[in-house]
Design an enzyme around this catalytic site. Sequence first.
Site, mmCIF file in Angstrom:
data_model
loop_
_atom_site.group_PDB
_atom_site.id
_atom_site.type_symbol
_atom_site.label_atom_id
_atom_site.label_comp_id
_atom_site.label_asym_id
_atom_site.label_seq_id
_atom_site.Cartn_x
_atom_site.Cartn_y
_atom_site.Cartn_z
ATOM 1 N N PRO A 46 -2.591 0.826 0.230
ATOM 2 C CA PRO A 46 -3.577 0.458 1.246
ATOM 3 C C PRO A 46 -4.817 1.335 1.161
ATOM 4 O O PRO A 46 -4.717 2.522 0.877
ATOM 5 C CB PRO A 46 -2.832 0.699 2.561
ATOM 6 C CG PRO A 46 -1.823 1.753 2.236
ATOM 7 C CD PRO A 46 -1.403 1.475 0.820
ATOM 8 N N MET A 47 -5.976 0.725 1.394
ATOM 9 C CA MET A 47 -7.231 1.479 1.416
ATOM 10 C C MET A 47 -8.086 0.965 2.563
ATOM 11 O O MET A 47 -8.580 -0.164 2.524
ATOM 12 C CB MET A 47 -7.985 1.328 0.092
ATOM 13 C CG MET A 47 -7.402 2.127 -1.047
ATOM 14 S SD MET A 47 -8.422 2.002 -2.540
ATOM 15 C CE MET A 47 -8.034 0.323 -3.039
ATOM 16 N N ALA A 48 -8.259 1.780 3.568
ATOM 17 C CA ALA A 48 -9.059 1.384 4.735
ATOM 18 C C ALA A 48 -10.492 1.111 4.311
ATOM 19 O O ALA A 48 -11.116 1.906 3.607
ATOM 20 C CB ALA A 48 -9.023 2.486 5.788
ATOM 21 N N ARG A 59 -7.686 3.964 -5.518
ATOM 22 C CA ARG A 59 -9.091 4.014 -5.934
ATOM 23 C C ARG A 59 -9.301 3.542 -7.366
ATOM 24 O O ARG A 59 -10.364 3.024 -7.707
ATOM 25 C CB ARG A 59 -9.634 5.440 -5.766
ATOM 26 C CG ARG A 59 -9.752 5.900 -4.318
ATOM 27 C CD ARG A 59 -10.135 7.380 -4.248
ATOM 28 N NE ARG A 59 -9.116 8.229 -4.843
ATOM 29 C CZ ARG A 59 -9.350 9.396 -5.425
ATOM 30 N NH1 ARG A 59 -10.580 9.861 -5.504
ATOM 31 N NH2 ARG A 59 -8.362 10.112 -5.923
ATOM 32 N N ASN A 108 1.939 8.029 -5.873
ATOM 33 C CA ASN A 108 0.554 7.645 -5.621
ATOM 34 C C ASN A 108 -0.362 8.852 -5.792
ATOM 35 O O ASN A 108 -0.007 9.961 -5.423
ATOM 36 C CB ASN A 108 0.454 7.066 -4.202
ATOM 37 C CG ASN A 108 -0.968 6.783 -3.754
ATOM 38 O OD1 ASN A 108 -1.383 7.215 -2.696
ATOM 39 N ND2 ASN A 108 -1.721 6.047 -4.543
ATOM 40 N N GLY A 109 -1.539 8.578 -6.366
ATOM 41 C CA GLY A 109 -2.532 9.634 -6.529
ATOM 42 C C GLY A 109 -3.034 9.745 -7.950
ATOM 43 O O GLY A 109 -2.248 9.944 -8.873
ATOM 44 N N ASP A 110 -4.347 9.578 -8.126
ATOM 45 C CA ASP A 110 -5.009 9.770 -9.425
ATOM 46 C C ASP A 110 -4.453 8.884 -10.528
ATOM 47 O O ASP A 110 -4.274 9.330 -11.672
ATOM 48 C CB ASP A 110 -4.924 11.237 -9.856
ATOM 49 C CG ASP A 110 -5.868 12.124 -9.069
ATOM 50 O OD1 ASP A 110 -6.543 11.607 -8.154
ATOM 51 O OD2 ASP A 110 -5.930 13.335 -9.354
ATOM 52 N N CYS A 124 -2.913 8.951 6.062
ATOM 53 C CA CYS A 124 -4.379 8.915 6.123
ATOM 54 C C CYS A 124 -4.922 10.282 6.534
ATOM 55 O O CYS A 124 -4.525 10.836 7.563
ATOM 56 C CB CYS A 124 -4.857 7.854 7.106
ATOM 57 S SG CYS A 124 -6.666 7.779 7.218
#
Length: 327
Positions: free
Chosen positions: A19-21, A235, A210-212, A109
């Site tokens: 998810p990405m707000a 991202r 999750n991450g990078d 978040c």
Amino acid sequence: MNKTLTIAGKEYGTVFLAPMAGMGDAAFRRICKEHGADYMTTEMVSAKALCYGDKKTPILAAIREYEKPIAIQIFGSEPETMAKASDILLEFSAKSGIEPAAIDVNMGCPMTKVVKCGDGSALMRTPEKAEEIVRAMVAVCKDMPVTVKLRLGWDDSSRNVVEMAKRLEACGAAAFCIHARTRNEMYSPGIHPEYIRAVKEAVSVPVIGNGDIFCAADAEKMVRETGCDGVAVARGALGNPWLFEEIHLGADFVPPSKQERIREALRHFRFMIEEKGERVAVAESRAAIAYYTKGLSGSSRIRGTMNFATTADEIISILSAYAESEN
């Protein structure tokens, strides 16, 4: 990496869209799904807003049949409110006939406006309250899995993700997605994958890393270093939905050409118009399209021109001309 994982008895692919707000809206999810996202999660939805009957919030929580499997993510810090919001989402599901794969709890978040209310990653500081939330939601959701998004902790002195995961699993959490940074680290510097491995070794439910993750090699490294059951892209997929294909195909993946990138930006824009109407889509498209053009020759000039565009036709004309240009 593994081809499948199992959450609460159901089998899914292993390449997730996190998810990405503000960015992970329905138009973006549609693009990612078409490029191979195995499992997706909505933007975070305010539990309080759902409970208070806010008219815009159900739009954020709405899911489409073609998006499945997809989880709906909610945030909040009051167990009763989170449970009631879960019940509301189940009612939405019953009416629409479109059932989410899970209700996901945002405990990751890091944004100030979220944590100042005790929500998001602030819950890493209050494990007892986090337990109450998951327990209350599980009681309401029954057969609907409750999953949790976590960070490593609040700061370097309180990296408590392993203990949190163990406690929340005991409360009924069906899976975890771990962003391998603390709240204070936000999105830099690099991640700490050893903590994801520690969580994986401590719990019996699936753990998603999750991450990078910006390329297939990053996904492979995540799985190799942590033993996680799947990876969640965030991202890295902005302007590059082909990332899902790259992770699936590995060495066989062929990167998109400039023309393909612009065509996909235009499709994304048209999906935004369908979902939000022209006025909102034009305003929000600048950020989304900037990711598609990043790194291309002459792209800064195009982005500057788009800042003055006020209609969909102008945006389409600018991008179409750019796709046909030699620069």
